[in-house]
Scaffold this motif. Structure first.
Motif, PDB file in Angstrom:
ATOM      1  N   PRO A   1       6.687  -5.510  12.504  1.00 16.14           N
ATOM      2  CA  PRO A   1       7.187  -5.579  11.127  1.00 16.14           C
ATOM      3  C   PRO A   1       8.415  -4.694  10.961  1.00 16.14           C
ATOM      4  O   PRO A   1       8.603  -3.731  11.710  1.00 16.14           O
ATOM      5  N   LYS A   2       9.250  -5.029   9.992  1.00 18.57           N
ATOM      6  CA  LYS A   2      10.417  -4.185   9.715  1.00 18.57           C
ATOM      7  C   LYS A   2       9.938  -2.791   9.278  1.00 18.57           C
ATOM      8  O   LYS A   2       8.929  -2.665   8.574  1.00 18.57           O
ATOM      9  N   PRO A   3      10.637  -1.738   9.695  1.00 19.74           N
ATOM     10  CA  PRO A   3      10.194  -0.369   9.405  1.00 19.74           C
ATOM     11  C   PRO A   3       9.910  -0.107   7.929  1.00 19.74           C
ATOM     12  O   PRO A   3       8.974   0.619   7.589  1.00 19.74           O
ATOM     13  N   GLU A   4      10.684  -0.721   7.034  1.00 20.71           N
ATOM     14  CA  GLU A   4      10.493  -0.471   5.600  1.00 20.71           C
ATOM     15  C   GLU A   4       9.158  -1.018   5.068  1.00 20.71           C
ATOM     16  O   GLU A   4       8.683  -0.625   4.003  1.00 20.71           O
ATOM     17  N   LYS A   5       8.540  -1.933   5.840  1.00 21.26           N
ATOM     18  CA  LYS A   5       7.252  -2.494   5.402  1.00 21.26           C
ATOM     19  C   LYS A   5       6.086  -1.545   5.662  1.00 21.26           C
ATOM     20  O   LYS A   5       4.974  -1.778   5.189  1.00 21.26           O
ATOM     21  N   ASP A   6       6.345  -0.464   6.382  1.00 20.79           N
ATOM     22  CA  ASP A   6       5.280   0.490   6.707  1.00 20.79           C
ATOM     23  C   ASP A   6       4.697   1.154   5.457  1.00 20.79           C
ATOM     24  O   ASP A   6       3.571   1.662   5.485  1.00 20.79           O
ATOM     25  N   VAL A   7       5.444   1.123   4.350  1.00 22.90           N
ATOM     26  CA  VAL A   7       4.941   1.730   3.106  1.00 22.90           C
ATOM     27  C   VAL A   7       3.726   0.982   2.561  1.00 22.90           C
ATOM     28  O   VAL A   7       2.997   1.504   1.714  1.00 22.90           O
ATOM     29  N   ALA A   8       3.490  -0.225   3.059  1.00 21.52           N
ATOM     30  CA  ALA A   8       2.317  -0.996   2.606  1.00 21.52           C
ATOM     31  C   ALA A   8       1.010  -0.373   3.085  1.00 21.52           C
ATOM     32  O   ALA A   8      -0.050  -0.597   2.490  1.00 21.52           O
ATOM     33  N   LEU A   9       1.056   0.415   4.163  1.00 20.10           N
ATOM     34  CA  LEU A   9      -0.147   1.025   4.716  1.00 20.10           C
ATOM     35  C   LEU A   9      -0.575   2.238   3.887  1.00 20.10           C
ATOM     36  O   LEU A   9       0.215   3.132   3.609  1.00 20.10           O
ATOM     37  N   LYS A  10      -1.871   2.255   3.516  1.00 18.70           N
ATOM     38  CA  LYS A  10      -2.448   3.398   2.796  1.00 18.70           C
ATOM     39  C   LYS A  10      -3.351   4.149   3.778  1.00 18.70           C
ATOM     40  O   LYS A  10      -4.556   3.917   3.824  1.00 18.70           O
ATOM     41  N   PHE A  11      -2.755   5.004   4.564  1.00 22.78           N
ATOM     42  CA  PHE A  11      -3.509   5.711   5.599  1.00 22.78           C
ATOM     43  C   PHE A  11      -4.545   6.630   4.961  1.00 22.78           C
ATOM     44  O   PHE A  11      -4.250   7.378   4.032  1.00 22.78           O
ATOM     45  N   GLY A  12      -5.786   6.565   5.466  1.00 17.50           N
ATOM     46  CA  GLY A  12      -6.860   7.373   4.915  1.00 17.50           C
ATOM     47  C   GLY A  12      -7.530   6.765   3.703  1.00 17.50           C
ATOM     48  O   GLY A  12      -8.463   7.338   3.144  1.00 17.50           O
ATOM     49  N   ASP A  13      -7.071   5.583   3.278  1.00 19.58           N
ATOM     50  CA  ASP A  13      -7.657   4.871   2.145  1.00 19.58           C
ATOM     51  C   ASP A  13      -7.973   3.441   2.589  1.00 19.58           C
ATOM     52  O   ASP A  13      -7.603   3.039   3.697  1.00 19.58           O
ATOM     53  N   TRP A  14      -8.621   2.685   1.726  1.00 16.48           N
ATOM     54  CA  TRP A  14      -8.939   1.302   2.075  1.00 16.48           C
ATOM     55  C   TRP A  14      -7.697   0.423   2.018  1.00 16.48           C
ATOM     56  O   TRP A  14      -6.882   0.537   1.090  1.00 16.48           O
ATOM     57  N   ASN A  15      -7.549  -0.424   3.019  1.00 14.68           N
ATOM     58  CA  ASN A  15      -6.458  -1.396   3.116  1.00 14.68           C
ATOM     59  C   ASN A  15      -7.050  -2.789   3.254  1.00 14.68           C
ATOM     60  O   ASN A  15      -8.098  -2.962   3.884  1.00 14.68           O
ATOM     61  N   HIS A  16      -6.349  -3.777   2.707  1.00 13.50           N
ATOM     62  CA  HIS A  16      -6.771  -5.171   2.865  1.00 13.50           C
ATOM     63  C   HIS A  16      -5.794  -5.892   3.783  1.00 13.50           C
ATOM     64  O   HIS A  16      -4.587  -5.866   3.551  1.00 13.50           O
ATOM     65  N   MET A  17      -6.332  -6.498   4.837  1.00 19.07           N
ATOM     66  CA  MET A  17      -5.502  -7.256   5.777  1.00 19.07           C
ATOM     67  C   MET A  17      -5.917  -8.716   5.769  1.00 19.07           C
ATOM     68  O   MET A  17      -7.113  -9.034   5.730  1.00 19.07           O
ATOM     69  N   THR A  18      -4.917  -9.595   5.785  1.00 21.79           N
ATOM     70  CA  THR A  18      -5.142 -11.027   5.925  1.00 21.79           C
ATOM     71  C   THR A  18      -4.369 -11.513   7.136  1.00 21.79           C
ATOM     72  O   THR A  18      -3.190 -11.157   7.309  1.00 21.79           O
TER      73      THR A  18
END
Length: 198
Positions: free
Chosen positions: A126-143
């Protein structure tokens, strides 16, 4: 006219049945899954948890059934290092995996990208700027949507990658969750649901 209505209803109902999602994790145990390696996979408080074991090696939890074309939805929460992944159309011998991983990793490590283990390595980051979508240490939803040659991943509603690959299109196998080697890793999973597309 009645026959036509009946046929249309049958087709509509058939498509609804086809699109029904399957829960891959029952919240109670590892029924329907197979463990590969010595790393820890267990259920606690309705969550599926993977954790580094004493060998600090690679570990996998794979579905007993194989799935070809599907949409996979799941939630994950990374604790400690959190380096993991979701494999599609993949198989394992011992702890050697053959297939394609949608990355689950700490910030800056391309969560949502697609990596081919023991092969071409990174197919799409993914483009580096998309890394902000990750909530490290919290719940994330992946499809993850896999349909023929096309694979697309979303993280918390952000499309991370989408591309076509001829070799992925020919792939066969299971859905696998991974724990990376190195030790000190813990990831929690829940709401693992798969919608077949064929």
């Amino acid at each position: 006219m009645k026959k036509l209505v009946a046929i249309v209803l049958l087709i509509f109902c058939g498509s609804l049945l086809k699109a029904q999602s399957i829960s891959l994790f029952n919240g109670e145990n590892l029924d329907g899954w197979e463990v590969f390696g010595t790393e820890k996979w267990y259920v606690e408080d309705g969550l599926l948890i993977c954790e580094s074991g004493p060998d600090a090696g690679y570990g996998y939890l794979g579905t007993e059934k194989e799935y070809k074309n599907f949409i996979l939805d799941l939630d994950f929460k990374q604790e400690a290092d959190g380096n993991s992944g979701v494999f599609i159309r993949s198989s394992v011998e011992g702890t050697t995996v053959s297939g394609w991983q949608v990355e689950v990793a700490p910030p800056g490590k391309f969560t949502g990208g697609v990596y081919e283990s023991y092969g071409r390595q990174w197919l799409k980051k993914p483009k580096p700027e998309k890394d902000v979508a990750l909530k490290f240490g919290d719940w994330n939803h992946m499809t993850i949507k896999v349909d023929g040659k096309q694979i697309t991943s979303w993280l918390n509603g952000t499309e991370m990658v989408s591309f076509k690959d001829r070799i992925i299109g020919k792939g066969e196998g299971s859905v696998l969750l991974q724990i990376h080697d190195g030790g000190g890793i813990k990831v929690k999973w829940k709401n693992i649901e798969l919608t077949p597309l064929d």
